[in-house]
Design an enzyme around this catalytic site. Structure first.
Site, PDB file in Angstrom:
ATOM      1  N   ALA A 111       2.610   2.534   3.404  1.00 33.66           N
ATOM      2  CA  ALA A 111       3.438   2.259   4.313  1.00 33.66           C
ATOM      3  C   ALA A 111       3.830   0.521   4.137  1.00 33.66           C
ATOM      4  O   ALA A 111       4.810   0.134   4.794  1.00 33.66           O
ATOM      5  CB  ALA A 111       3.026   2.581   5.916  1.00 33.66           C
TER       6      ALA A 111
ATOM      7  N   CYS B  45       1.042  -1.136   0.082  1.00 32.39           N
ATOM      8  CA  CYS B  45       0.115   0.020  -0.157  1.00 32.39           C
ATOM      9  C   CYS B  45       0.966   1.136   0.196  1.00 32.39           C
ATOM     10  O   CYS B  45       1.790   1.381  -0.907  1.00 32.39           O
ATOM     11  CB  CYS B  45      -1.191   0.008   1.031  1.00 32.39           C
ATOM     12  SG  CYS B  45      -0.141  -0.377   2.794  1.00 32.39           S
TER      13      CYS B  45
ATOM     14  N   GLY C 164      -0.963  -1.493   6.899  1.00 31.02           N
ATOM     15  CA  GLY C 164      -2.348  -1.350   7.317  1.00 31.02           C
ATOM     16  C   GLY C 164      -3.232  -2.041   5.988  1.00 31.02           C
ATOM     17  O   GLY C 164      -3.556  -3.082   6.498  1.00 31.02           O
TER      18      GLY C 164
END
Length: 897
Positions: free
Chosen positions: A825, A823, A828
């Site tokens: 980072a 994603c 998450g």
């Protein structure tokens, strides 16, 4: 009648009374006062007579004295700008009474509304039952007026605690069918929902009103919208938004979906100019520019109101003490008031830290009793019932004889019991760990320290900047060497009122994880607090003891040998920095098991796990368990990410790969990339799903990314982010346009062959040719991009996420190489996809699904996987939905094994 009497004749009289002058003096006195009517949370009201020149603080103090409220910093008075009664349709005109300004200038119709201003992050931090009762009343109002949204199942659970608080234990002979029909408990109340409330009410037997209200608050604090103060706004494209102010920062909603979260640690400055509200964010290491988010508010007044709310929430929850106007005297001597632009508003009350500190050192006041508010009754009830209900709302200092049911609404301050489970304490001196566990992230309940300084900038001013320093490391709550001895006695049940976590067998220090209000541990001087590290128990060191040994040692203190006395030597906890990577010690995991009849619980482990999952979603305990889990594996180094040559390759400074599982580039001088191997085994199937979880490439790491894809021989890339979200780059574009090629590092060539969108216009499929120039080898790589998923948020519905994971599973059929998934980072949304695919594979294999254990396995391989509680709650609901709706079923080939 005497005529012609001279003035001189009457001059010597001694009985003169000037009637007209006296009447005028009385009128002048009457004109010098004002009447302010305050409507309280239990719908009673009281009129306060004040001097017309009095400031808001005078009225506030009068209200607090009238209520005999001690923990008063969490409350305030609201009024509407136009004097109309507040409702869900006109929340934008609600204003808080300013203590520093004249009441007369703020009165609009003479009515003020007593409300909770700062929603405490953990209600257990409130010392007094009376304070928790007012928070309970506020949340009831928030639910009924639609401000606090709850799902039907959670609404029924909360309503059952309301009924327990008001009516006491369920008795069949007293509570006949339909006994709830006249009580207004939840929005959209129906007979079906009342039946669910009735069934839950029966489970709360033995809970006092204080117990029921505590459990109500314990579940309510986990709701997504708990403590969120919403303000209407619009973005640059004129789309309607809601900006929420919380104890942790700002959240942005669109169509009731959270699309952005801005913690106070990320915010550098907030300002407004006319109708425009601005938030300046801290620059990340990968950025060479400042990011400023702009919002268009409805009016200038609403813009300034949002700014003030932000100032107050940041000051209350994040500072040791407020920054007063007097701190800027030198500046104001240089620039007198006429030359200053913008507002000079600042928060003038006590902060949460000061409030908690005072409650720690203050002497507990004598137990008090008060009458509780009864629910509003619908038109189904008789006039007599309505009259009785109206008369029972007042709060009084003492209770006189009121009939046979008084014992159900009286309250004496005592220890609240757990929401579920037996009323006795099976752990002998410890609090039941079934539901009411405090998140370690809250520690003592104090907000964490931000490293940055936050500035408040007001309208049209560049000189009036409020510099708000980070927390003082020498906090008033204890320094590094603040070691104290705490004496306490066991109660009649042999309990001291606290829990501990850690132990040498877990590699963690012994830390106090929970303290129940009004117990021996809570009332000790000095008070035992969550986060305190236990060094000795009755003179015996515990640093080398296992967790069970520590528990047994505390239980042994109840024996006659010790006379029920316990002496703890603890190091009191100081404040923490929430912007660093220092890991917080966590409590051992527990399984939440509801009290269901044996006939309901299936012997099939898979069915049992789904029942537990559904019950955890309904009760909120699911999120409690998630919040207790460590964010990264203790004592697992991340040294490679911290070296000088590699630190600039990290998109975010606090997200780094473990050294033990990081992907190591072989054919490059620098072998570092922010990526980890994550392998998830599916028991009973022989399947191991292999992933490489990584951050979205930076412009400078595109070459490293494709080198990783090349070396891993991966043929599938899953991209769960847009390139830019809310004006911030989340991922560099690492592929060329269709039918174009891109050469990277002179040894890799990539070409985008095709790009198409699926029938739902949600998933973009790209076919990319990856060529190893040196070996003259070319292979096809498929990229799936799902960009309708906001950072820190969740997708619109379960079906969309399930469709995405199903597409990933189809593409990996027959593939043993790892799937590269990222994603922004790489923790998450990336973690959510891995968790959901693993759970669906377990369902097909007929294996029980415990999402928390899956997250633990993931975090053992890459830190902070599944980043937020909202993401975890959403993916758990997707798992439950997929199984209960028959979307995913156990496959026959596994059931025959």
């Amino acid at each position: 009648m005497i005529e012609g009497v001279s003035r001189r004749t009457l001059a010597g009289s001694s009985g003169t009374y000037n009637v007209r002058a006296t009447e005028l003096a009385v009128d002048r006195g009457r004109l010098k006062s004002i009447n302010a009517t305050v409507i309280f949370l239990d719908d009673t009201q009281h009129c306060f007579k004040l001097d017309k020149r009095a400031k808001g603080q005078v009225l506030l103090e009068a209200v607090f004295q009238h209520l005999e409220l001690i923990e008063k910093e969490y409350f305030g008075l609201q009024f509407t700008e136009n004097g109309l009664t507040p409702s869900a349709a006109n929340t934008d005109i609600l204003r808080w009474l300013n203590p520093q300004k004249s009441i007369k200038n703020q009165m609009r119709g003479g009515f003020f509304y007593f409300r909770v201003k700062f929603y405490v992050s953990d209600p257990s931090k409130l010392q007094e039952e009376y304070t928790r009762y007012h928070l309970y009343l506020q949340l009831r109002k928030d639910i009924l007026n639609g401000k606090l949204f709850v799902s039907p199942s959670t609404a029924c659970l909360l309503a059952s605690y309301m009924v327990q608080s008001e009516l006491g234990d369920y008795h069949p002979e007293e509570h006949k069918p339909g006994y709830l029909s006249g009580m207004v408990l939840i929005p959209g109340q129906t007979e079906q929902l009342e039946n669910q409330i009735f069934e839950l009410h029966k489970l709360h037997k033995g809970q006092s009103p204080a117990d029921a209200e505590f459990n109500f608050l314990d579940h309510a604090k986990r709701l997504d919208m708990y403590g969120v103060d919403l303000h209407k706004a619009k973005d640059s494209s004129d789309k309607e938004l809601d900006i929420g102010v919380t104890c942790n920062g700002l959240v942005v909603f669109q169509n009731n979906i959270r699309i952005n979260t801005l913690s106070w640690a990320k915010i550098v400055k907030i300002s407004f100019k006319r109708r425009h509200f601005f938030v300046q964010l801290r620059r990340e290491m990968s950025e060479d520019y400042d990011t400023v988010l702009g919002f268009n508010m409805m009016t200038y007044r609403s813009s300034k109101n949002l700014w003030k709310t932000c100032v107050e929430h940041h000051s209350f929850f994040r500072l040791n003490q407020p920054i007063c106007q007097s701190n800027n005297r030198g500046f104001r001597r240089l620039f007198p008031a006429p030359f200053l632009l913008g507002s000079r508003f600042s928060y003038s009350g006590r902060t949460e830290i000061q409030t908690i500190e005072e409650s720690r050192i203050s002497q507990p006041r004598p137990h008090r009793t008060f009458l509780r508010f009864k629910s509003k009754f619908s038109s189904k009830q008789t006039v007599n019932n309505n009259t009785e209900n109206k008369n029972s709302k007042s709060i009084s200092k003492s209770i006189g004889p009121r009939g046979s049911h008084d014992n159900k609404i009286k309250s004496f301050e005592k220890e609240p019991r757990p929401a579920w489970g037996p009323t006795s304490d099976d752990e002998g001196g410890f609090i039941s760990s079934v539901v009411r566990l405090s998140s370690s992230s809250s520690g003592t309940g104090l907000p964490a320290t931000g490293r940055s300084m936050t500035n408040y900038v007001d309208d049209d001013m560049s000189s009036s900047i409020y510099d708000i320093p980070a927390y003082d490391t020498e906090s008033s709550l204890g320094g590094e060497n603040n070691v104290v001895c705490i004496h306490m006695n066991a109660d009649k049940q042999g309990r001291f009122g606290f829990n501990v976590r850690g132990g040498s067998d877990l590699g963690l220090p012994i830390v106090v994880s929970r303290v129940v209000p009004n117990t021996s541990a809570y009332k000790a001087q000095p008070k035992l607090c969550e986060g305190d590290q236990v060094l000795m128990i009755n003179g015996q060191e515990v640093s080398e003891m296992a967790h069970d040994d520590v528990v047994n040692l505390i239980r042994a203190a109840r024996d006659l040998e010790h006379d029920g006395k316990l002496v703890l030597t603890v190091q009191q906890k100081g404040n923490e920095d929430d912007d660093c990577l220092k890991e917080k010690e966590e409590e051992p995991l527990f399984q939440y098991i509801p009290e269901s009849p044996p006939s309901i619980m299936s012997s099939d482990p898979l069915i049992q796990s789904i029942l537990l999952l559904g019950d955890g979603l309904a009760s909120g305990s699911l999120l409690t368990q998630f919040e207790q889990l460590y964010r990264h594996k203790p004592e697992t180094p991340m040294d490679a990410a911290r070296t000088t040559q590699n630190i600039h390759k990290n998109r975010y400074r606090d997200i780094a790969p473990y050294d033990s599982t990081r992907f190591i580039l072989k054919d490059q001088e620098n072998d570092y990339i922010n990526a980890n191997h994550v392998n998830m085994e599916i028991p009973g199937s022989g399947i191991i799903n292999r992933y490489i979880a990584t951050q979205g490439p930076l412009q400078t790491t595109i070459g490293d990314f494709w080198q990783m894809v090349l070396e891993s021989r991966s043929t599938l890339i899953v991209m769960v982010t847009a390139l830019v979200e809310k004006g911030r780059q989340k991922c560099a574009k690492y592929w060329p346009p269709v039918n174009e090629s891109l050469e990277i590092n002179s040894n890799i060539s990539i070409k985008t062959v095709s790009e198409e969108t699926d029938t739902s216009n949600i998933i973009v499929y790209r076919q990319i040719e990856l060529t190893d120039i040196a070996k003259e080898e070319t292979r096809s790589v498929t990229q799936l991009q799902y960009s309708l998923w906001p950072d820190h948020g969740v997708p619109d519905d379960s079906d969309r996420l399930l469709n995405l994971v199903e597409a990933v599973r189809k593409e990996r059929i027959g593939v043993v190489e790892p799937v590269v998934i990222h994603c922004s980072a790489g923790i998450g949304r990336t973690g959510v996809i891995i968790l959901l695919e693993t759970a669906l594979c377990l369902l097909e294999a007929g294996q029980p699904v415990y999402p928390l254990e899956i997250v633990r396995q993931m975090r053992d391989q890459r830190a902070m996987m599944v980043q937020t509680s909202n993401q975890y709650k959403f993916v758990c609901s997707c798992i439950h939905y997929a199984f209960t709706q028959g979307i995913v079923k156990p496959l026959p080939e596994y059931s025959q094994q």
